[in-house]
Design a protein around this motif. Structure first.
Motif, PDB file in Angstrom:
ATOM      1  N   SER A 106       0.859  -1.193   0.000  1.00 15.67           N
ATOM      2  CA  SER A 106       0.000   0.000   0.000  1.00 15.67           C
ATOM      3  C   SER A 106       0.887   1.233   0.000  1.00 15.67           C
ATOM      4  O   SER A 106       1.150   1.826   1.054  1.00 15.67           O
ATOM      5  N   SER A 107       1.347   1.634  -1.157  1.00 10.45           N
ATOM      6  CA  SER A 107       2.360   2.690  -1.225  1.00 10.45           C
ATOM      7  C   SER A 107       1.837   4.056  -0.820  1.00 10.45           C
ATOM      8  O   SER A 107       2.618   4.964  -0.559  1.00 10.45           O
ATOM      9  N   LYS A 108       0.513   4.248  -0.764  1.00  9.12           N
ATOM     10  CA  LYS A 108      -0.028   5.537  -0.349  1.00  9.12           C
ATOM     11  C   LYS A 108      -0.287   5.620   1.151  1.00  9.12           C
ATOM     12  O   LYS A 108      -0.721   6.655   1.647  1.00  9.12           O
ATOM     13  N   LEU A 109      -0.039   4.538   1.852  1.00 10.34           N
ATOM     14  CA  LEU A 109      -0.295   4.520   3.286  1.00 10.34           C
ATOM     15  C   LEU A 109       0.781   5.301   4.034  1.00 10.34           C
ATOM     16  O   LEU A 109       1.974   5.107   3.827  1.00 10.34           O
ATOM     17  N   VAL A 110       0.358   6.203   4.914  1.00  4.72           N
ATOM     18  CA  VAL A 110       1.277   6.979   5.745  1.00  4.72           C
ATOM     19  C   VAL A 110       1.449   6.246   7.072  1.00  4.72           C
ATOM     20  O   VAL A 110       0.488   6.047   7.808  1.00  4.72           O
ATOM     21  N   VAL A 111       2.668   5.834   7.371  1.00  6.96           N
ATOM     22  CA  VAL A 111       2.945   4.984   8.530  1.00  6.96           C
ATOM     23  C   VAL A 111       3.689   5.765   9.602  1.00  6.96           C
ATOM     24  O   VAL A 111       4.681   6.446   9.315  1.00  6.96           O
ATOM     25  N   GLU A 112       3.223   5.664  10.830  1.00  5.99           N
ATOM     26  CA  GLU A 112       3.911   6.218  11.993  1.00  5.99           C
ATOM     27  C   GLU A 112       3.883   5.177  13.108  1.00  5.99           C
ATOM     28  O   GLU A 112       3.113   4.215  13.046  1.00  5.99           O
TER      29      GLU A 112
END
Length: 510
Positions: A76-82
């Motif tokens: 999921s390349s558009k997922l923003v991960v923190e």
């Protein structure tokens, strides 16, 4: 289970997609709980840009989380991960380029407050409660700003509880405005296994009444009823226990409607263990016996463990089970090699080479074979590993910065006082001889629990008995076959991180 890994480098993703997407790529309204995604820059992959916050509570759990998160970003390349590392400084996230938010603090116990009441008291004195309050505020703020986000809890009941609490709080607000069901959450359970309570034949372990009290009170599963209630919650989308045995018992203990979300997708601990080939120069040292020494990763406990392990090694040298023995020690980046070196010198090991760098592995082979066979201190060109090589009798110790997958691949066996690294070595089919220490992690209770978890692959012994135990087991081909089969059964095979990532992608973008 707050566990540890020995000597990791960054865990590679199986595709070249960039790891993180940061703030400039996303714009949001400032509407508090009602904040919604306004606009998103064009990026790679399909689907709407969303955010995921990972909660993990331990060094080993951080590594598992990183392995899964890298695969999620690939899928999921558009997922923003923190991420919020609830225990420690989050080194695994930092090395992998994953953004962390909230306060970071290393507690005296290293996260093992369930092992000793004194550890809990030390942590409280060091600010445990204020740390928890700050972390909870960070999580609440995150879900306010990302009501369509998703929480990923990795570890034990603590991150699961925080994810559930955050979901409940958002659900209350959403009900007031009829806008949704609250933030979803996913749980990857690394700490508990049904093997802690019973063996392969479902025969309960004999632990004594008080140590088995929870089993008598709650016999249905290793997970307590309140933990299963959080798993059954409608906002919980997926639960991934660490082995198929645990999956089966949880499903039996949950309502029928909640069973489908409990899935066995493998164990992420067994991912990213492919050796780099950096130790292939050891091929010409065969038929030496290669033993991994795993003292742990947390100071100051690791240095006391190192002393204990070297006592066991000395006993091995008095009763040699091989003409040549090479001990491989993967040291995690946050530890100082000098402390390991000083202990070796104090115990009669001799530094074997000048501190120069050798680029020709062939020269190192002749160097190693020469110092083992003759004891000479030849002035050959020197590999970086030889800067930390020590000799005693017919044995050599190599202190290695990182390269745990390579060490695990080369090892015929292990001597360990570690958590996750021990589990991974077992999963690769190797027998591991463990020695109980003084903690705070690797206590006698921890070592016994680990032995129950990993079965026949673990041989819990003392420093003085390790030579006889190792000789008997390594010389028994039938037992070694049992160890190999048991390791795969208890720990699974590689590929779990990718499977979990695909499931999470489906949940986010369904």
């Amino acid at each position: 289970m707050a566990t540890q890994l020995a000597g990791w480098s960054s865990l590679p993703c199986s595709c070249p997609t960039p790891l993180t997407i940061h703030g400039n790529n996303i714009k949001r309204s400032r509407g508090g709980w009602g904040g919604r995604l306004v606009s998103v820059k064009a990026g790679e992959g399909g689907g709407q840009t969303k955010k995921l916050l990972c909660l993990s509570n331990g060094h080993g759990e951080d590594e598992v989380a990183v392995s899964v998160l890298k695969e999620i970003i690939c899928v999921s390349s558009k997922l923003v991960v923190e991420a919020i590392p609830l225990v420690g400084a989050g080194h695994a996230y930092k090395r992998s380029g994953i953004s962390t938010i909230g306060p970071l603090r290393i507690m005296p116990s290293g996260g093992f407050i369930n092992m000793d009441i004194l550890n809990l008291l030390r942590d409280i004195h060091a600010g445990l409660f204020s740390l928890f309050v700050s972390q909870w505020k960070t999580i609440k703020n995150w879900v306010k700003e990302n009501p369509d986000g998703i929480l990923l809890a990795v570890g034990d009941v603590f991150p699961l509880l925080l994810a559930w609490m955050a979901s409940r709080q958002t659900r209350k607000v959403f009900k007031q405005f009829s806008t949704g069901n609250g933030v979803k959450f996913i749980f990857i359970g690394t700490a508990k296994s049904e093997y802690h309570l019973r063996d392969d034949d479902c025969v309960p372990h004999k632990l004594g009444f008080f140590k088995n009290l929870d089993k008598y009170l709650f016999p249905a599963s290793v997970y307590f009823p309140w933990e299963r209630a959080m798993m059954a919650d409608s906002s919980c989308c997926l639960v991934v226990p660490r082995d198929s045995f645990t999956v089966a018992t949880i499903k039996k203990a949950l309502p029928v409607s909640a069973r489908a979300k409990i899935k066995y997708l493998g164990n992420p601990m067994m991912d990213n263990l492919k050796p780099s080939g950096a130790l292939d120069f050891l091929k010409k040292c065969i038929p030496a016996l290669f033993v991994a020494l795993l003292p742990g990763s947390r100071a100051p406990e690791v240095y006391l463990n190192w002393q204990t392990i070297l006592d066991a090694v000395d006993n091995l040298l008095r009763t040699p089970i091989s003409n040549q023995m090479i001990f491989l020690v993967p040291i995690v980046p946050n530890l100082e090699i000098d402390s390991f070196s000083r202990t070796l010198l104090d115990m009669g090991w001799k530094f074997t080479a000048p501190e120069r760098i050798m680029h020709d592995a062939e020269d190192l082979i002749f160097f190693l074979k020469d110092i083992i066979a003759t004891g000479s201190n030849c002035d050959e060109k020197n590999d970086i590993l030889n800067s930390f090589s020590y000799k005693k009798d017919n044995a050599l110790v190599l202190l290695i910065r990182g390269l745990f997958p390579d060490v695990a691949s080369w090892a015929d066996a292990g001597i360990a006082m570690a958590g996750t690294a021990t589990e991974q070595l077992v999963g690769l089919g190797k027998p591991v001889f463990t020695i109980a220490g003084n903690g705070p992690q690797f206590t006698n209770d921890f070592a016994k629990a680990q032995s129950r978890l990993l079965g026949n692959s673990i041989i819990l012994c003392s420093s003085s008995s390790i030579a006889n135990n190792m000789s008997n087991i390594l010389g028994d081909n039938m037992h070694m076959n049992v160890v190999r089969r048991n390791g795969q059964k208890r720990m699974g095979t590689a590929g779990a991180s990718r499977k979990i990532a695909e499931e999470i992608h489906h949940i986010i973008y369904e």
